[in-house]
Scaffold this motif. Structure first.
Motif, short mmCIF file in Angstrom:
data_model
loop_
_atom_site.label_atom_id
_atom_site.label_comp_id
_atom_site.label_asym_id
_atom_site.label_seq_id
_atom_site.Cartn_x
_atom_site.Cartn_y
_atom_site.Cartn_z
N UNK A 117 0.82 -1.22 0.00
CA UNK A 117 0.00 0.00 0.00
C UNK A 117 0.85 1.27 0.00
N UNK A 118 2.16 1.12 0.21
CA UNK A 118 3.04 2.30 0.23
C UNK A 118 3.70 2.53 -1.13
N UNK A 119 3.33 1.74 -2.12
CA UNK A 119 3.92 1.84 -3.45
C UNK A 119 3.06 2.76 -4.32
N UNK A 120 3.72 3.62 -5.10
CA UNK A 120 2.99 4.41 -6.09
C UNK A 120 2.83 3.58 -7.36
N UNK A 121 1.60 3.19 -7.66
CA UNK A 121 1.37 2.37 -8.84
C UNK A 121 0.17 2.91 -9.61
N UNK A 122 -0.01 2.41 -10.81
CA UNK A 122 -1.09 2.88 -11.67
C UNK A 122 -2.44 2.57 -11.03
N UNK A 123 -3.36 3.50 -11.21
CA UNK A 123 -4.67 3.36 -10.59
C UNK A 123 -5.44 2.14 -11.10
N UNK A 124 -5.11 1.68 -12.31
CA UNK A 124 -5.84 0.53 -12.84
C UNK A 124 -5.17 -0.80 -12.50
N UNK A 125 -4.10 -0.75 -11.69
CA UNK A 125 -3.43 -1.97 -11.26
C UNK A 125 -4.27 -2.71 -10.23
N UNK A 126 -4.53 -3.99 -10.48
CA UNK A 126 -5.26 -4.82 -9.53
C UNK A 126 -4.30 -5.86 -8.96
N UNK A 127 -4.17 -5.89 -7.63
CA UNK A 127 -3.28 -6.84 -6.98
C UNK A 127 -4.06 -8.08 -6.56
N UNK A 128 -3.64 -9.22 -7.05
CA UNK A 128 -4.22 -10.48 -6.61
C UNK A 128 -3.41 -11.02 -5.44
N UNK A 129 -3.81 -12.17 -4.94
CA UNK A 129 -3.12 -12.76 -3.80
C UNK A 129 -1.69 -13.16 -4.13
N UNK A 130 -1.37 -13.33 -5.41
CA UNK A 130 -0.03 -13.79 -5.78
C UNK A 130 0.88 -12.66 -6.25
N UNK A 131 0.35 -11.46 -6.40
CA UNK A 131 1.16 -10.34 -6.90
C UNK A 131 2.06 -9.78 -5.81
N UNK A 132 3.19 -9.26 -6.24
CA UNK A 132 4.09 -8.59 -5.31
C UNK A 132 4.77 -7.42 -6.00
N UNK A 133 4.96 -6.34 -5.29
CA UNK A 133 5.73 -5.22 -5.83
C UNK A 133 6.49 -4.57 -4.68
N UNK A 134 7.81 -4.49 -4.81
CA UNK A 134 8.66 -3.89 -3.78
C UNK A 134 8.92 -2.43 -4.09
N UNK A 135 9.18 -1.68 -3.05
CA UNK A 135 9.55 -0.28 -3.22
C UNK A 135 10.97 -0.18 -3.74
N UNK A 136 11.21 0.79 -4.60
CA UNK A 136 12.57 1.05 -5.07
C UNK A 136 13.25 2.11 -4.21
N UNK A 137 12.55 2.56 -3.16
CA UNK A 137 13.09 3.59 -2.28
C UNK A 137 13.62 3.02 -0.98
N UNK A 138 13.46 3.78 0.08
CA UNK A 138 14.05 3.41 1.37
C UNK A 138 13.37 2.21 2.02
N UNK A 139 12.20 1.83 1.54
CA UNK A 139 11.50 0.66 2.08
C UNK A 139 11.92 -0.63 1.41
N UNK A 140 12.89 -0.58 0.48
CA UNK A 140 13.18 -1.77 -0.31
C UNK A 140 13.66 -2.95 0.54
N UNK A 141 14.53 -2.71 1.50
CA UNK A 141 15.05 -3.82 2.31
C UNK A 141 13.94 -4.49 3.11
N UNK A 142 13.04 -3.68 3.64
CA UNK A 142 11.88 -4.24 4.34
C UNK A 142 11.04 -5.09 3.39
N UNK A 143 10.72 -4.52 2.22
CA UNK A 143 9.92 -5.25 1.24
C UNK A 143 10.60 -6.53 0.79
#
Length: 253
Positions: A117-143
């Motif tokens: 939920x902290x990722x900036x992504x396209x408004x039409x992106x739908x996340x299913x249970x299997x999707x993953x997207x990591x932050x490219x910023x300071x949260x990357x290690x956590x992600x």
């Protein structure tokens, strides 16, 4: 039935432990801290201090338990300035939990992961249970360590036939007191707005996941209460399969 809660001294853990108590589970609380929250003394005497990254400590805590709710996580900005702590806690700690759960034939393990939920992504992106997207910023290690945590869980489930449920919460707040974990008012909170989940709804999901009759399998569920999340996350699946509704949808925010 006896449940081990790791990271049990934390802010999120309190609502879960109180819900377990109301539902008549016997509770074992495990945490590295020596500062035991006072409310725990009214709920359980099974309080164990130890390190999640030490296999022997994990086995000592889990012995005799039927279920595990794994909340332990590296928190705090300083923990992520070097990779040692998050890898020890989030990755090695998860391996330890699942290895001992396998050895002791624990019936079900619930792992608290995260939703992006902290990722900036396209408004039409739908996340299913299997999707993953990591932050490219300071949260990357956590992600990254959270992503590895889920991969470890899926491997144990598929390799050893273990019943594992991964819950992916959004940004956890208190929808009853209208504050975040630091006590700040939700009126002033901008972080992850539209991706919040109340800690009491997380507790409800944990109880539902424990009681859910399911085959030995691997499952993931997004936990995001904010009404905006229904457009981009498969929240309807969470509510249907876990047979729950989010009490806090933050309509006023």
């Amino acid at each position: 039935m006896k449940v081990l809660v790791t990271g049990g001294f934390g802010w999120t853990a309190r609502s879960i432990i109180e819900a377990l108590h109301i539902n008549n589970f016997e509770i074992v609380v495990f945490d590295i801290s020596s500062k035991i929250p006072s409310y725990l003394n009214e709920i359980t005497s099974n309080i164990i201090t130890g390190n999640i990254s030490t296999l022997e400590d994990v086995k000592r805590a889990m012995t005799g338990c039927d279920y595990v709710i794994h909340l332990a996580v590296a928190i705090g900005e300083n923990d992520y300035k070097q990779p040692d702590v998050p890898f020890d806690v989030n990755v090695k700690g998860t391996y330890n939990i699942l290895e001992i759960a396998r050895e002791l034939n624990v019936k079900k393990t619930i792992i608290m992961s995260e939703a992006p939920v902290h990722i900036n992504f396209k408004e039409d992106k739908i996340f299913s249970q299997t999707d993953w997207q990591s932050s490219s910023g300071e949260d990357h290690l956590y992600d990254l360590t959270k992503r590895l945590q889920e991969s470890i869980a899926k491997d144990f489930s598929e390799t050893f036939g273990m019943n594992i449920i991964v819950l992916r919460p959004g940004h956890i707040v208190d929808g009853k007191e209208h504050i975040d974990p630091l006590g700040n008012s939700l009126e002033d909170l901008k972080y992850c707005k539209g991706g919040w989940v109340c800690r009491y709804d997380i507790a409800k999901a944990c109880i539902s996941a424990l009681k859910m009759e399911s085959p030995t399998t691997y499952n993931t569920f997004h936990l995001i209460g904010s009404y905006q999340a229904k457009k981009q996350f498969d929240i309807s699946r969470t509510e249907e399969v876990l047979d729950m509704k989010f009490d806090n949808t933050f309509e006023n925010y």
